[in-house]
Design an enzyme around this catalytic site. Sequence first.
Site, short mmCIF file in Angstrom:
data_model
loop_
_atom_site.label_atom_id
_atom_site.label_comp_id
_atom_site.label_asym_id
_atom_site.label_seq_id
_atom_site.Cartn_x
_atom_site.Cartn_y
_atom_site.Cartn_z
CE LYS A 1 -4.50 -1.59 1.51
NZ LYS A 1 -5.66 -1.38 2.37
CE LYS B 1 -8.71 -11.92 -3.13
NZ LYS B 1 -8.21 -11.38 -1.88
CE LYS C 1 -12.93 -3.80 -2.48
NZ LYS C 1 -13.62 -4.02 -1.25
#
Length: 336
Positions: free
Chosen positions: A119, A201, A204
């Site tokens: 992140k 994976k 979204k």
Amino acid sequence: MSQAPNEKKKIILSGIQPTGVFTLGNYIGAIKNWVKLQEEYDCAYMIADMHSLTVRQDPKKLREQILSAFAIVLACGIDPKKSLTFMQSHVHQHAELSWILSCNTQFGELSRMTQFKDKSAKHADNINAGLFTYPSLMAADILLYQADLVPVGADQKQHLELARNVAIRFNNNYGNTFTVPDGYIPKAGAKVMSLSDPTKKMSKSDSNPNSFITILDKPEVIVKKFKKAVTDSEASVRMGEGKDGINNLITIYSVVTNKTVDEIEKEFDSKGYGYFKNAVGEAVAEHLRPVRENYERLINDKAYLTEAYKRGAETASKFADRTLQKVYKKVGFIAK
Ligand code: TRP
């Protein structure tokens, strides 16, 4: 866990961040299992709104997303009378315990968290302290409720491990205080892959909207997206190496229909991929139909939602406060 938890039942706690749309992956990988666990355990499910602030959010959008996430969790079948269902920010003890735990967590341990590294790379202009200490807050979420089991996906295993280590350390330093939680890996813990690149994976945040199904997609959209799903050139509906697309579709079909892989391979023996993809699309659309309908009803019933999350917060606070007061006493604070 609508009252004090039954001592014989194990306690489960899990949380979900309210940001972004919920995908079929979130549903099959997490919420659908939460629903099953309600029967066997004392469950606490939390909308992890405080966690979402580690990346910048638009307040207006966040407010909508929190309520929407709460409605989705209920729409999927979490019963707020059976399971403690609440928003993290409504229970101030999370922030308070998080402080104590961060004083018992080492800089070195937090520095090793791969999600922090990922992140930080992704949001290089906002590497805030919260992003770094996030695992202490997650440990507080878990330890406040004395959870025995924590259902988490692979990406959260390292954080759970840290929560365990902090609990063990605290117990050693101050005397037995926290239940040391275990991970709960559901048996049917299917990982749902992207429809357009089945080696990744389902996510979204994928820029291609055809790669993921959201829980609230309309049936015709679901069927259309499955029709476009990437497969292989073998044209046989069988699980196999190098057949990531078909493996993914078989897994999804198996979860939504409760059929075994064997049964599915037989059912589609000698049928083409087009036929199979259409069947998967329709089965998923049918499976999600009641969820979407429940959601539409709930999101328009603000009074019900408010009542449910208020009740959740009240019960959660009582429970959380018991643990927090115990911790304050152990560390040497004076009772007020
Ligand atoms: N960190 C989790 C995520 O991003 C969400 C979460 C917050 C959580 N607190 C939790 C999960 C406690 C399990 C237990 O997905």
